[in-house]
Scaffold this active site. Structure first.
Site, short mmCIF file in Angstrom:
data_model
loop_
_atom_site.label_atom_id
_atom_site.label_comp_id
_atom_site.label_asym_id
_atom_site.label_seq_id
_atom_site.Cartn_x
_atom_site.Cartn_y
_atom_site.Cartn_z
N ASP A 1 -2.83 -1.67 -3.41
CA ASP A 1 -3.96 -0.75 -3.35
C ASP A 1 -4.16 0.06 -4.63
OD1 ASP A 1 -1.71 0.85 -2.96
OD2 ASP A 1 -2.45 1.80 -1.12
N SER B 1 0.34 2.35 -9.12
CA SER B 1 1.79 2.39 -9.00
C SER B 1 2.30 1.34 -8.01
CB SER B 1 2.25 3.79 -8.57
OG SER B 1 1.64 4.18 -7.36
N SER C 1 0.84 -1.19 0.00
CA SER C 1 0.00 0.00 0.00
C SER C 1 0.88 1.25 0.00
CB SER C 1 -0.90 0.01 1.24
OG SER C 1 -1.57 1.25 1.37
N HIS C 2 0.30 2.35 -0.45
CA HIS C 2 1.00 3.63 -0.38
C HIS C 2 1.10 4.13 1.07
CE1 HIS C 2 0.36 3.57 -4.68
NE2 HIS C 2 1.06 4.69 -4.81
N SER C 3 0.29 3.57 1.94
CA SER C 3 0.24 4.02 3.34
C SER C 3 0.73 2.92 4.26
CB SER C 3 -1.20 4.40 3.71
OG SER C 3 -1.36 4.50 5.10
#
Length: 228
Positions: free
Chosen positions: A67, A70, A9-11
């Site tokens: 997610d 990218s 995930s980006h987070s």
């Protein structure tokens, strides 16, 4: 060993949260979060994903969920650079629902491709399963029983996962109906989609060589209040 999972995930918080939730369904499955940048910022990091892949694969391969677009690119690159790229699969699935479905499948001892398909099939599965109309009459040879939910929170995530896992290894197809809604008992998301609560009466319908055993396992779980 079971198939491992990697949550990209980006987070950082999101990856850790999804991994924590999926782990509640599958305590014996290695689920590794790979979220955020090394400095804690938003983004995906190749080195972090690569390390998570190595950590998650304990011998049976790993399934990777992501997610955003990218994150998929980073995950694909990390898999391609593995010593054995066939030891991991990146799947296009809803992150939370896919991770839960994959975790339960892996807990059941399924192989990597089967775990990946479980994640992919999670797209819309809760809505479609719960919307499936319940049959009016059982077919010849089917086993039909009824039970009342007595645990405080009904078929929420953990009880649904326990119920689905209880059928592992049995040759039986089990449907669970609540009113005019019905779900496959092997589908955690489908079971949760029923919205069954304490006091609700469920109808179990099973067929197959192990139908009686399958129904007995579910009833035993319910009598124990799903060990809550």
């Amino acid at each position: 060993m079971s198939v491992g999972l990697v949550v990209v995930s980006h987070s950082t918080g999101l990856a850790e949260g999804v991994a924590e939730l999926a782990a509640q369904m599958a305590p014996e499955v290695r689920i590794v979060p790979a979220g955020g940048l090394p400095d804690g910022g938003i983004g995906t990091d190749f080195e972090k994903v690569s390390a998570a892949l190595s950590d998650a694969d304990t011998g049976s391969g790993a399934v990777v969920l992501y997610d955003l677009g990218s994150a998929q690119m980073v995950a694909d690159l990390a898999v391609e650079t593995l010593g054995d790229p066939d030891s991991a699969l990146v799947v296009d699935a809803p992150l939370v629902e896919g991770a839960v479905a994959a975790a339960v499948s892996a807990q059941g001892g399924n192989d990597m491709k089967t775990v990946a398909r479980a994640a992919e099939s999670a797209r819309g599965s809760a809505d479609s399963a719960a919307a499936e109309p319940a049959g009016s009459e059982p077919e010849s040879g089917q086993v039909t029983r009824e039970l009342e939910l007595t645990n405080e929170v009904g078929l929420h995530a953990r009880p649904a996962a326990l119920l689905a896992r209880s059928l592992t290894g049995l040759q039986a197809t089990v449907k669970i109906a609540l009113g005019d809604k019905q779900a496959d008992a092997a589908s955690v998301l489908g079971l949760m989609g029923l919205g069954a609560r304490k006091g609700d009466h469920l109808t179990l319908t099973a067929d197959g060589p192990d139908a009686v055993q399958a129904v007995e396992r579910i009833i035993d779980l319910a009598r124990r209040d799903f060990d809550e």
